[in-house]
Motif scaffolding. Sequence first.
Motif, PDB file in Angstrom:
ATOM      1  N   ILE A 685       0.804  -1.305   0.086  1.00 33.82           N
ATOM      2  CA  ILE A 685       0.000   0.103   0.063  1.00 33.82           C
ATOM      3  C   ILE A 685       1.004   1.241   0.064  1.00 33.82           C
ATOM      4  CG2 ILE A 685      -1.821   1.198   1.350  1.00 33.82           C
ATOM      5  CD1 ILE A 685      -2.967  -1.337   2.349  1.00 33.82           C
ATOM      6  N   ARG A 686       2.036   1.152   0.855  1.00 30.78           N
ATOM      7  CA  ARG A 686       3.162   2.260   0.884  1.00 30.78           C
ATOM      8  C   ARG A 686       3.367   2.404  -0.389  1.00 30.78           C
ATOM      9  NH1 ARG A 686       8.366   2.503   1.719  1.00 30.78           N
ATOM     10  NH2 ARG A 686       9.279   4.536   2.531  1.00 30.78           N
ATOM     11  N   ALA A 687       4.006   1.440  -1.129  1.00 30.57           N
ATOM     12  CA  ALA A 687       4.666   1.549  -2.651  1.00 30.57           C
ATOM     13  C   ALA A 687       3.594   2.249  -3.418  1.00 30.57           C
ATOM     14  CB  ALA A 687       4.949   0.226  -2.971  1.00 30.57           C
ATOM     15  N   GLU A 688       2.326   1.658  -3.413  1.00 31.99           N
ATOM     16  CA  GLU A 688       1.141   2.237  -4.407  1.00 31.99           C
ATOM     17  C   GLU A 688       0.987   3.762  -4.119  1.00 31.99           C
ATOM     18  OE1 GLU A 688      -2.083  -0.025  -3.845  1.00 31.99           O
ATOM     19  OE2 GLU A 688      -1.318  -1.931  -4.515  1.00 31.99           O
ATOM     20  N   SER A 689       1.108   4.151  -2.954  1.00 34.82           N
ATOM     21  CA  SER A 689       0.843   5.773  -2.710  1.00 34.82           C
ATOM     22  C   SER A 689       2.197   6.597  -2.992  1.00 34.82           C
ATOM     23  CB  SER A 689       0.719   5.861  -1.005  1.00 34.82           C
ATOM     24  OG  SER A 689       2.216   5.910  -0.313  1.00 34.82           O
ATOM     25  N   VAL A 690       3.183   5.881  -3.584  1.00 35.24           N
ATOM     26  CA  VAL A 690       4.179   6.953  -4.196  1.00 35.24           C
ATOM     27  C   VAL A 690       4.719   6.436  -5.509  1.00 35.24           C
ATOM     28  CG1 VAL A 690       5.196   7.248  -1.677  1.00 35.24           C
ATOM     29  CG2 VAL A 690       6.234   5.393  -2.990  1.00 35.24           C
ATOM     30  N   ALA A 691       3.728   5.691  -5.939  1.00 30.19           N
ATOM     31  CA  ALA A 691       3.838   5.323  -7.419  1.00 30.19           C
ATOM     32  C   ALA A 691       4.285   6.298  -8.500  1.00 30.19           C
ATOM     33  CB  ALA A 691       2.809   4.300  -7.813  1.00 30.19           C
ATOM     34  N   PRO A 692       3.663   7.728  -8.411  1.00 31.09           N
ATOM     35  CA  PRO A 692       3.821   8.385  -9.284  1.00 31.09           C
ATOM     36  C   PRO A 692       5.195   9.112  -9.126  1.00 31.09           C
ATOM     37  CG  PRO A 692       1.600   8.824  -8.557  1.00 31.09           C
ATOM     38  CD  PRO A 692       2.118   7.726  -7.737  1.00 31.09           C
ATOM     39  N   GLU A 693       5.601   9.228  -7.913  1.00 29.80           N
ATOM     40  CA  GLU A 693       6.836   9.877  -7.707  1.00 29.80           C
ATOM     41  C   GLU A 693       7.793   8.849  -7.998  1.00 29.80           C
ATOM     42  OE1 GLU A 693       4.273   9.894  -5.696  1.00 29.80           O
ATOM     43  OE2 GLU A 693       3.849  11.913  -4.926  1.00 29.80           O
ATOM     44  N   ARG A 694       7.605   7.667  -7.805  1.00 26.59           N
ATOM     45  CA  ARG A 694       8.752   6.500  -8.160  1.00 26.59           C
ATOM     46  C   ARG A 694       8.932   6.494  -9.721  1.00 26.59           C
ATOM     47  NH1 ARG A 694       6.503   2.648  -6.356  1.00 26.59           N
ATOM     48  NH2 ARG A 694       7.388   2.393  -4.355  1.00 26.59           N
ATOM     49  N   LEU A 695       7.754   6.836 -10.484  1.00 20.80           N
ATOM     50  CA  LEU A 695       7.906   6.604 -12.045  1.00 20.80           C
ATOM     51  C   LEU A 695       8.845   7.890 -12.252  1.00 20.80           C
ATOM     52  CD1 LEU A 695       6.943   5.576 -14.690  1.00 20.80           C
ATOM     53  CD2 LEU A 695       4.980   7.142 -14.496  1.00 20.80           C
ATOM     54  N   ASN A 696       8.488   9.044 -11.739  1.00 23.42           N
ATOM     55  CA  ASN A 696       9.267  10.172 -12.290  1.00 23.42           C
ATOM     56  C   ASN A 696      10.698  10.028 -11.985  1.00 23.42           C
ATOM     57  OD1 ASN A 696       6.676  11.419 -12.991  1.00 23.42           O
ATOM     58  ND2 ASN A 696       6.447  12.496 -11.039  1.00 23.42           N
ATOM     59  N   LEU A 697      10.873   9.526 -10.631  1.00 21.46           N
ATOM     60  CA  LEU A 697      12.049   9.538 -10.115  1.00 21.46           C
ATOM     61  C   LEU A 697      12.889   8.566 -11.171  1.00 21.46           C
ATOM     62  CD1 LEU A 697      14.740   9.802  -8.080  1.00 21.46           C
ATOM     63  CD2 LEU A 697      13.363   7.939  -7.078  1.00 21.46           C
ATOM     64  N   THR A 698      12.647   7.565 -11.500  1.00 16.68           N
ATOM     65  CA  THR A 698      13.189   6.395 -12.296  1.00 16.68           C
ATOM     66  C   THR A 698      13.438   6.866 -13.620  1.00 16.68           C
ATOM     67  OG1 THR A 698      11.976   4.670 -10.832  1.00 16.68           O
ATOM     68  CG2 THR A 698      12.988   3.858 -13.279  1.00 16.68           C
ATOM     69  N   LEU A 699      12.414   7.410 -14.233  1.00 17.40           N
ATOM     70  CA  LEU A 699      12.629   7.857 -15.709  1.00 17.40           C
ATOM     71  C   LEU A 699      13.771   9.073 -15.705  1.00 17.40           C
ATOM     72  CD1 LEU A 699       9.113   7.468 -17.145  1.00 17.40           C
ATOM     73  CD2 LEU A 699      10.810   5.901 -17.266  1.00 17.40           C
ATOM     74  N   LEU A 700      13.506  10.138 -14.864  1.00 21.07           N
ATOM     75  CA  LEU A 700      14.536  11.030 -14.833  1.00 21.07           C
ATOM     76  C   LEU A 700      15.802  10.685 -14.591  1.00 21.07           C
ATOM     77  CD1 LEU A 700      12.637  14.411 -13.348  1.00 21.07           C
ATOM     78  CD2 LEU A 700      13.770  14.020 -15.521  1.00 21.07           C
ATOM     79  N   THR A 701      16.107   9.760 -13.779  1.00 23.27           N
ATOM     80  CA  THR A 701      17.515   9.335 -13.495  1.00 23.27           C
ATOM     81  C   THR A 701      17.898   8.474 -14.566  1.00 23.27           C
ATOM     82  OG1 THR A 701      16.974   9.320 -10.953  1.00 23.27           O
ATOM     83  CG2 THR A 701      18.658   7.852 -11.796  1.00 23.27           C
ATOM     84  N   ILE A 702      17.173   7.588 -15.127  1.00 22.37           N
ATOM     85  CA  ILE A 702      17.451   7.106 -16.525  1.00 22.37           C
ATOM     86  C   ILE A 702      18.183   7.859 -17.549  1.00 22.37           C
ATOM     87  CG2 ILE A 702      17.037   5.405 -18.166  1.00 22.37           C
ATOM     88  CD1 ILE A 702      15.272   3.681 -16.227  1.00 22.37           C
TER      89      ILE A 702
END
Length: 822
Positions: A685-702
């Motif tokens: 549930i915690r991972a789902e709550s930060v899913a948009p932020e994780r997506l932005n972080l992953t792609l921008l870092t790549i």
Amino acid sequence: MQKIWQDLRYGIRMLLKSPGITFVVILALALGIGANTAIFSVVDAVLLRPLPYEESDRLVFLNETSKVMDEISISYPNFTDWRNQNHVFEKIGVYNRSSYNLTGAGEAERIITGQVSADLFAALRANPAVGRVFTNDEDKPGGSPVVVLSYGLWQRRFGGQTSILNQPITLNGKSYTVIGVMPQAFQFPSRVELWVPVGQLSGEVTWQQRGNHPGLYGVARLKPGVTFAQAKAEMDNIAANLEKQYNKTNAGNGVGTRPLLELFVGDIRRPLWVLFSAVAFVLLIACANIANLLLARAQSRQKEMAIRAAMGAGRWRIARQLLTESVLLALVGGALGLLIARWGIALILYVSPDAIPRAAEVGLDWRVLGFTIGVSFLTGLLFGLVPALQAGIVDVNETLKETSRGTSGRHWLRSSLVVVEVATTLVLLIGAGLMIRSFYRLEKVNPGFSYEHLTSFSVALPQKKYSGYEQSEQFYSRLLDNIHALPGVEATAAASGLPLGNNGWQTSFTVDGRPIPPRNETPLMEACLVTPDYFRAMNIPLKSGRFFDEHDDRSFLAGKDLSKLDEDQRTMAGLNSIIIDEEFARRYWPNEDAVGKRVRLGGGDYKGPLLTVQGVVGRVKMEGLSQDSHRVQGYFPFAQIGGSGMTVIIKASGDPNQLIAAVRQQVRAIDPDQPVYAIRTMDEIRAESVAPERLNLTLLTIFAGIALMLAIVGIYGVMSYSVTQRTHEIGIRMAIGAQPRDVFRMVVGQGMMLALIGIVIGLAGAFGLTRLMTTMLFGVEPTDPATFAAIAFLLTGVALIACYVPGRRATKVDPMVSLRYE
């Protein structure tokens, strides 16, 4: 056409003669074009492509508004007035998302269900694939209980057999007749697998109350010739009239109108465009890098160009040949980019599938293919134009005498391209750095409870079978006791909603003994129904007072006459206790002990139960780690009013997932027809709550990582080529007394000057561009000085490393050899 074919054949031969450069160029292009294609496929599916409904640009999303909240659900009486009084919509439909137990043939299953009005299908112009949808006569109190299936449920549960039409199925213990199946592409509301008429519920007393907002939202279709502005003006006028007519319930209430597409893409529009801009920067850096490589390659082919010019080839003929080679490279890179894009799309959907609306529509199609071809062609022109034009300027006599070692013009061009690479890379690195800092701070946010060893699942008891609070209370009490007896279980509890998902509900309240505010200014609390051990299982700290216990039940009602109350009033009469969060206590009793104080549910003329504060607990993140409604929080004892739909929480000593099979058995032991659904650990549930932020972080870092590698290659390539071109000069300098360290400083200094110019330009660009990321960041300013400084130092260090190797190579030049270098 023959000349073009000739250029292509010659270009292929020349590219095969330089396999190293060709491989590097194609790889860089494949990465750049593939990343752009992957992000474009998401942007196209989510933002650019219309919704999959006929004339979807004429669809409007409707909700109610108030002075306290910008978006609240629609009361059913207000909906009927909107429908009857407007002259701007062809049809208005309403819907909410519920869930029903499907029992009978096969295992019991909880199905997400859309409770919708008949006109919703007409507004969307959605026709069934099989059978029909329900009519307005069926969509009213006393109408025949009918149901429409989704295509997926029809295939999965009923084998796609048309014989299911006009046959009964059991939902929540009640028989419904299947009348139709919707097409496979129809998914509104999202994830719904059944549709039932919502109007059949409107006969209930609570649904006839304008102050009751039962989770309904509207979809309407504009009449031909009517603009969105005209529709908004008319709905505002209707709301104003209803406010005058029903001032007690509609005071301050309005109508929210927006295009239906905004319902899906409103929150993700800016992040997607930011990501698309970032990946475009990556392609720009790749183009600058490739242009530098091709400039160096064009220098080595000067004699070839001079011979072609001497034989009569014009400047534009030579430029056309090199442009043909560039476009050929780009098209091959684009073809490989499609493969990388396919992997990229899979990665994006894997990292955060719930963060992307309309994710099922993301993929490679003819629109994405056209984009890739177009980008490949334009990219080939972009990185090939400057080398082609430079190669067309040939001094035949000097070149054929083999005395030319390059021109200052080409050196200036190559240096400028490096500056562009460094500046663009810095912008991307700063963007990634801001996202990293933001995500780090988000991860450090105290949610107000503990995640460790917690799992949850949901149960929804059908009202036909569990008609009163006594039955539901008995079911959950027995279930919690049985689960608690399982090996490895430390605590069990149940709640009407969990943190980080906004799964509770909001209810109005007033503070006892204080003036009652106007109805449209009555404060709201985030409300949750919990069993006594909820706070201990979730590790929510007690600040003062006590937790609920077995004495917080309905026993205080003994001897009271409740015969004059309706069913809902009798249920609510059993409520007399509340536990509040520390913000509730601070806001309303800042210098007092809140324990023992009283609040009354409801507002205005409605006199709800009077509740005594039994305890104060820590504040919990209800909406998400990065969100806060700023509403106070209140918890009610489950034993006092019961509840049909609850989420069970299990705290285990080890891995809680190992208990799921045993938990299912315990539920079936009590009620074989009762399904278990939404099984998730609190970590999930915690991972789902930060899913948009994780997506932005992953792609921008790549993207930033790719840009950094390209920048390193670019700086190294320019300095290495510069050393080669200046070998004669370096030999002379060393012959007349220059020390190796002097040569090293000269080469490194030249490279670092380019890098520092790029860093300064990049800092200025980042200062303006990162402001577009404001809504994507948490706890970090878009112009955060620490991030800007750290990234600038990082890129400076990387540039120094890239210059080191060419600098060392320059110190190894033998003056005797270099003086003979021509």
